[in-house]
Design a protein around this motif. Structure first.
Motif, short mmCIF file in Angstrom:
data_model
loop_
_atom_site.label_atom_id
_atom_site.label_comp_id
_atom_site.label_asym_id
_atom_site.label_seq_id
_atom_site.Cartn_x
_atom_site.Cartn_y
_atom_site.Cartn_z
N ASP A 1 -5.40 1.72 2.82
CA ASP A 1 -5.66 2.71 1.78
C ASP A 1 -6.37 3.94 2.33
OD1 ASP A 1 -4.46 1.47 -0.37
OD2 ASP A 1 -6.24 0.30 -0.89
N GLN A 2 -7.20 3.74 3.38
CA GLN A 2 -7.98 4.83 3.95
C GLN A 2 -7.28 5.51 5.13
OE1 GLN A 2 -11.85 3.19 4.92
NE2 GLN A 2 -11.87 1.96 3.08
N THR B 1 0.82 -1.22 0.00
CA THR B 1 0.00 0.00 0.00
C THR B 1 0.85 1.26 0.00
OG1 THR B 1 -1.71 -1.17 1.24
CG2 THR B 1 -1.83 1.23 1.22
N SER C 1 -7.15 -2.72 2.27
CA SER C 1 -8.25 -1.78 2.10
C SER C 1 -8.28 -0.76 3.24
CB SER C 1 -9.58 -2.55 2.04
OG SER C 1 -10.67 -1.67 1.98
#
Length: 259
Positions: free
Chosen positions: A153-154, A87, A150
């Protein structure tokens, strides 16, 4: 408007064909006759008692929990740093590595199972239990990388830079800043990977051996020679266990964010 009605009826049909077989399994688990039948005649809990007192089922269940738990923990240890690197950093071959880590979820399970059997058992001559650990680790790893990735990523990485400017090392920042902020994703990935490993049939089927049989394989072997509602009762208990675990995932992160 007519098109909308047509789509709605298709959705109803899909829902029916997905859930009606589960209803049949639930109903047949209470039938009195010694063969699976629908509709049932009579009502009894004896097949649940039979499933809970069957030594083969109990031993294979405990082994399934052990293998799934160890494989999932190993996947977390490898998968979390891997997801962080994939990431945060850019490097040659990044896309290829992402595809490689996710490949066990794309390739058909029977192909993965046969490939692992040929490599781990035939070529490497490893014992069956070690092969099961490695096989279930490989099928659990993509779920960890996908869900944790995921979450990463945030993540707002400015807090990581702030920790560095305040004197924290990169390792301290990873364990004291990054991990606490993605704990929901870690928990959700653990539950998804555990459920997938526990319910997996192809890899378990290929890598099982004498005295080392996981619950799905044991269940398939039982129904080959016995067609009584014990299988229905055990299936209902497994469904309830899975629903409970999915409920925990929903509470931890929300299914809509991870599916």
């Amino acid at each position: 408007m007519n098109n909308f009605k047509g789509v709605r009826w298709i959705a109803y049909l899909v829902f029916f064909f997905l859930f009606f077989p589960l209803v049949i399994v639930l109903v047949t688990s209470f039938g009195e006759n010694s063969v699976i039948e629908f509709p049932i005649s009579g009502f009894t809990f004896k097949w649940y008692e039979n499933a809970l007192t069957n030594d083969a089922f109990i031993n294979s269940f405990l082994l399934s929990v052990q293998v799934s738990l160890i494989a999932t923990l190993a996947a977390l240890i490898i998968g979390i740093p891997a997801a962080y690197a994939l990431t945060k950093y850019s490097f040659p071959g990044k896309t290829m590595m992402k595809d490689f880590f996710l490949s066990p979820t794309v390739i058909p399970g029977i192909v993965v199972g046969f490939s692992l059997f040929k490599f781990i058992v035939v070529q490497m001559q490893m014992d069956v239990l070690t092969g099961l650990y490695i096989g279930h680790f490989l099928i659990s790893l993509p779920y960890v990388i996908r869900v944790v990735g995921s979450n990463l990523d945030q993540l707002d990485y400015s807090m990581e830079e702030a920790a560095w400017t305040l004197g924290a090392t990169k390792i301290q920042t990873f364990f004291q800043i990054i991990l606490p902020n993605i704990r929901n994703g870690i928990f959700a990935s653990f539950m998804l990977a555990f459920i997938n490993s526990f319910n997996n049939i192809p890899v378990s089927q290929f890598l099982s051996g004498p005295g080392v049989t996981l619950l799905p394989t044991q269940l398939m072997g039982y129904i080959e020679y016995n067609y009584d509602p014990t299988v229905s009762a055990l299936s209902v208990m497994l469904m309830l266990l899975t629903i409970f675990l999915m409920f925990l995932i929903e509470k931890a992160l929300g299914l809509s964010k991870i599916m």
